[in-house]
Design a protein around this motif. Structure first.
Motif, PDB file in Angstrom:
ATOM      1  N   ALA A  84       0.843  -1.204   0.000  1.00  0.00           N
ATOM      2  CA  ALA A  84       0.000   0.000   0.000  1.00  0.00           C
ATOM      3  C   ALA A  84       0.873   1.248   0.000  1.00  0.00           C
ATOM      4  CB  ALA A  84      -0.927  -0.006   1.213  1.00  0.00           C
ATOM      5  N   GLY A  85       1.423   1.584  -1.159  1.00  0.00           N
ATOM      6  CA  GLY A  85       2.343   2.701  -1.254  1.00  0.00           C
ATOM      7  C   GLY A  85       1.718   4.052  -0.974  1.00  0.00           C
ATOM      8  N   ASN A  86       0.381   4.137  -0.983  1.00  0.00           N
ATOM      9  CA  ASN A  86      -0.293   5.415  -0.758  1.00  0.00           C
ATOM     10  C   ASN A  86      -1.132   5.426   0.510  1.00  0.00           C
ATOM     11  OD1 ASN A  86      -0.159   5.208  -4.054  1.00  0.00           O
ATOM     12  ND2 ASN A  86       0.255   7.264  -3.269  1.00  0.00           N
ATOM     13  N   LEU A  87      -0.786   4.582   1.443  1.00  0.00           N
ATOM     14  CA  LEU A  87      -1.424   4.619   2.752  1.00  0.00           C
ATOM     15  C   LEU A  87      -0.584   5.533   3.638  1.00  0.00           C
ATOM     16  CD1 LEU A  87      -3.759   3.479   4.423  1.00  0.00           C
ATOM     17  CD2 LEU A  87      -2.246   1.625   5.144  1.00  0.00           C
ATOM     18  N   SER A  88      -1.096   6.707   3.947  1.00  0.00           N
ATOM     19  CA  SER A  88      -0.325   7.744   4.634  1.00  0.00           C
ATOM     20  C   SER A  88      -0.203   7.431   6.119  1.00  0.00           C
ATOM     21  CB  SER A  88      -0.978   9.112   4.419  1.00  0.00           C
ATOM     22  OG  SER A  88      -0.960   9.457   3.054  1.00  0.00           O
ATOM     23  N   MET A  89       0.793   6.624   6.447  1.00  0.00           N
ATOM     24  CA  MET A  89       0.953   6.193   7.825  1.00  0.00           C
ATOM     25  C   MET A  89       2.346   5.596   7.980  1.00  0.00           C
ATOM     26  SD  MET A  89      -1.794   3.868   9.878  1.00  0.00           S
ATOM     27  CE  MET A  89      -3.039   5.087   9.423  1.00  0.00           C
ATOM     28  N   THR A  90       2.989   5.867   9.114  1.00  0.00           N
ATOM     29  CA  THR A  90       4.261   5.208   9.380  1.00  0.00           C
ATOM     30  C   THR A  90       4.005   3.763   9.790  1.00  0.00           C
ATOM     31  OG1 THR A  90       4.266   5.791  11.724  1.00  0.00           O
ATOM     32  CG2 THR A  90       5.257   7.388  10.191  1.00  0.00           C
ATOM     33  N   ARG A  91       5.063   2.977   9.748  1.00  0.00           N
ATOM     34  CA  ARG A  91       4.913   1.573  10.139  1.00  0.00           C
ATOM     35  C   ARG A  91       4.572   1.459  11.614  1.00  0.00           C
ATOM     36  NH1 ARG A  91       9.218  -3.271   8.583  1.00  0.00           N
ATOM     37  NH2 ARG A  91       8.061  -4.995   9.553  1.00  0.00           N
ATOM     38  N   TRP A  92       5.185   2.318  12.459  1.00  0.00           N
ATOM     39  CA  TRP A  92       4.894   2.210  13.895  1.00  0.00           C
ATOM     40  C   TRP A  92       3.464   2.620  14.206  1.00  0.00           C
ATOM     41  CZ3 TRP A  92       3.613   6.601  16.649  1.00  0.00           C
ATOM     42  CH2 TRP A  92       4.060   7.840  16.166  1.00  0.00           C
ATOM     43  N   GLU A  93       2.922   3.578  13.459  1.00  0.00           N
ATOM     44  CA  GLU A  93       1.522   3.958  13.660  1.00  0.00           C
ATOM     45  C   GLU A  93       0.591   2.808  13.280  1.00  0.00           C
ATOM     46  OE1 GLU A  93       1.233   8.720  12.800  1.00  0.00           O
ATOM     47  OE2 GLU A  93       1.847   7.449  11.130  1.00  0.00           O
ATOM     48  N   LEU A  94       0.824   2.248  12.103  1.00  0.00           N
ATOM     49  CA  LEU A  94      -0.047   1.166  11.646  1.00  0.00           C
ATOM     50  C   LEU A  94       0.069  -0.058  12.549  1.00  0.00           C
ATOM     51  CD1 LEU A  94      -2.044   0.057   9.596  1.00  0.00           C
ATOM     52  CD2 LEU A  94      -0.114  -0.568   8.121  1.00  0.00           C
ATOM     53  N   ALA A  95       1.283  -0.395  12.963  1.00  0.00           N
ATOM     54  CA  ALA A  95       1.472  -1.550  13.847  1.00  0.00           C
ATOM     55  C   ALA A  95       0.720  -1.366  15.158  1.00  0.00           C
ATOM     56  CB  ALA A  95       2.958  -1.780  14.106  1.00  0.00           C
ATOM     57  N   PHE A 128      -7.133  -1.806   4.586  1.00  0.00           N
ATOM     58  CA  PHE A 128      -7.336  -0.995   3.399  1.00  0.00           C
ATOM     59  C   PHE A 128      -5.987  -0.809   2.708  1.00  0.00           C
ATOM     60  CE2 PHE A 128      -7.496   3.281   1.399  1.00  0.00           C
ATOM     61  CZ  PHE A 128      -8.541   3.075   0.522  1.00  0.00           C
ATOM     62  N   ILE A 129      -5.881  -1.265   1.478  1.00  0.00           N
ATOM     63  CA  ILE A 129      -4.646  -1.184   0.702  1.00  0.00           C
ATOM     64  C   ILE A 129      -4.842  -0.166  -0.404  1.00  0.00           C
ATOM     65  CG2 ILE A 129      -2.933  -2.493  -0.616  1.00  0.00           C
ATOM     66  CD1 ILE A 129      -3.345  -3.471   2.287  1.00  0.00           C
ATOM     67  N   HIS A 130      -3.962   0.823  -0.459  1.00  0.00           N
ATOM     68  CA  HIS A 130      -4.106   1.889  -1.460  1.00  0.00           C
ATOM     69  C   HIS A 130      -2.779   2.078  -2.172  1.00  0.00           C
ATOM     70  CE1 HIS A 130      -5.352   6.337  -2.440  1.00  0.00           C
ATOM     71  NE2 HIS A 130      -5.497   5.511  -3.458  1.00  0.00           N
ATOM     72  N   ASN A 131      -2.793   1.929  -3.480  1.00  0.00           N
ATOM     73  CA  ASN A 131      -1.593   2.115  -4.290  1.00  0.00           C
ATOM     74  C   ASN A 131      -2.027   2.663  -5.643  1.00  0.00           C
ATOM     75  OD1 ASN A 131       0.818   1.791  -5.856  1.00  0.00           O
ATOM     76  ND2 ASN A 131       1.516   0.261  -4.374  1.00  0.00           N
ATOM     77  N   ARG A 132      -1.678   3.919  -5.901  1.00  0.00           N
ATOM     78  CA  ARG A 132      -2.144   4.580  -7.119  1.00  0.00           C
ATOM     79  C   ARG A 132      -0.966   5.185  -7.878  1.00  0.00           C
ATOM     80  NH1 ARG A 132      -1.575   9.834  -5.985  1.00  0.00           N
ATOM     81  NH2 ARG A 132      -1.815  10.569  -3.826  1.00  0.00           N
TER      82      ARG A 132
END
Length: 283
Positions: A257-268, A278-282
């Motif tokens: 998901a290259g366009n998911l605006s979030m750091t890895r630590w936030e998402l984890a 939700f996977i977003h890549n545009r």
């Protein structure tokens, strides 16, 4: 199940009653006129029928394909050997050499860059004292992991992070197009959906996408619900637990998901508290 009358008969037993089925391309069955406000309910009802229809359901935008007038079986439908080959690839290919987040490949960070990693995308203030303890020089991935460990060590901070980013693992964050079609794929194996769906982030990488779907399905019970071209949506039966499990899942999600605006630590930090991805890549 390939007979349209049989398909419609199965649908008529509950939430999907009254919807009309038609043959689609490559052996699919298309069910049109799905209410865009009922994407999740529609998928859940169709998923409950997989044991009857033998077909995995995926929601797509109406423009995905017009109804194919050719009789079933469609000569473009993948044959058993082709699907067996894809199934073998799904179980053996390492997709993470292809799907990698840029920050997992960068060089050492500097002290000046540490605040940027620590602030993330959602304005969480980790405090100057904590930032001064950050190990530098270090790669972006190592900094993310260090910050994540600090978040887990502070229950109050972890709760604040989850409060800010928890939206990303709820279905109300999902995108909904104006027109929706239910596609019943000619397979009950969700990872083989890679043969039929078109996802921008995995163009020309069908085998790797199948491997992602296979791994996520087995490890976390992540079920593909919808493909909107540049987006994929999943329900998750067994969300990753806090720690290494969530860290691994976050890295994999952000690799795709290259366009998911979030750091890895936030998402984890958010993943254990949600049951939707939700996977977003545009472009």
């Amino acid at each position: 199940m390939t007979d349209l009358d049989d398909i419609e008969g199965a649908l008529d037993g509950g939430f999907l009653a009254g919807l009309t089925a038609a043959h689609g391309p490559a052996g699919t069955i298309l069910v049109a006129d799905v209410d865009p406000a009922e994407v999740l309910q529609t998928w859940q009802a169709a998923y409950a029928l997989v044991g009857v229809t033998g077909r995995w359901p995926v929601l797509v935008a109406d423009e995905w394909s017009a109804v194919d007038p050719r009789p079933d079986p469609d000569p473009r439908q993948p044959g058993p050997r082709e699907l067996t080959t894809l199934d073998d690839a799904a179980r053996t290919v390492d997709p993470w050499t292809r799907f990698r987040r840029w920050s997992d490949e960068d060089g050492p960070a500097t002290a000046d860059e540490v605040p940027g990693y620590a602030r993330g995308y959602h304005g969480i203030d980790l405090g100057e004292t904590l930032l001064q303890q950050a190990p530098v020089p270090s790669t972006g991935a190592d900094l993310d992991h260090w910050i994540y460990d600090r978040v887990l060590a502070d229950p109050e901070l972890e709760a604040r992070v989850r409060g800010r980013v928890g939206y990303a693992v709820r279905t109300d964050y999902w995108f909904t197009p104006s027109g929706v079609t239910l596609v019943l794929l000619p397979t009950a194996d969700p990872w083989l959906a890679a043969k039929w769906i078109s996802f921008y982030g995995a163009e020309q990488n069908e085998r790797e996408l199948a491997a992602v779907l296979w791994q996520w399905h087995g490890r976390w019970g992540a079920h593909l619900v919808a493909c909107w071209g540049t987006m994929l949506q999943f329900t998750v039966e067994r969300p990753p637990t806090a720690g290494n499990d969530a860290w691994a899942a976050a890295g994999q999600i952000l690799g795709l998901a290259g366009n998911l605006s979030m750091t890895r630590w936030e998402l984890a930090a958010a993943l254990p508290g949600g049951t939707a991805w939700f996977i977003h890549n545009r472009p």
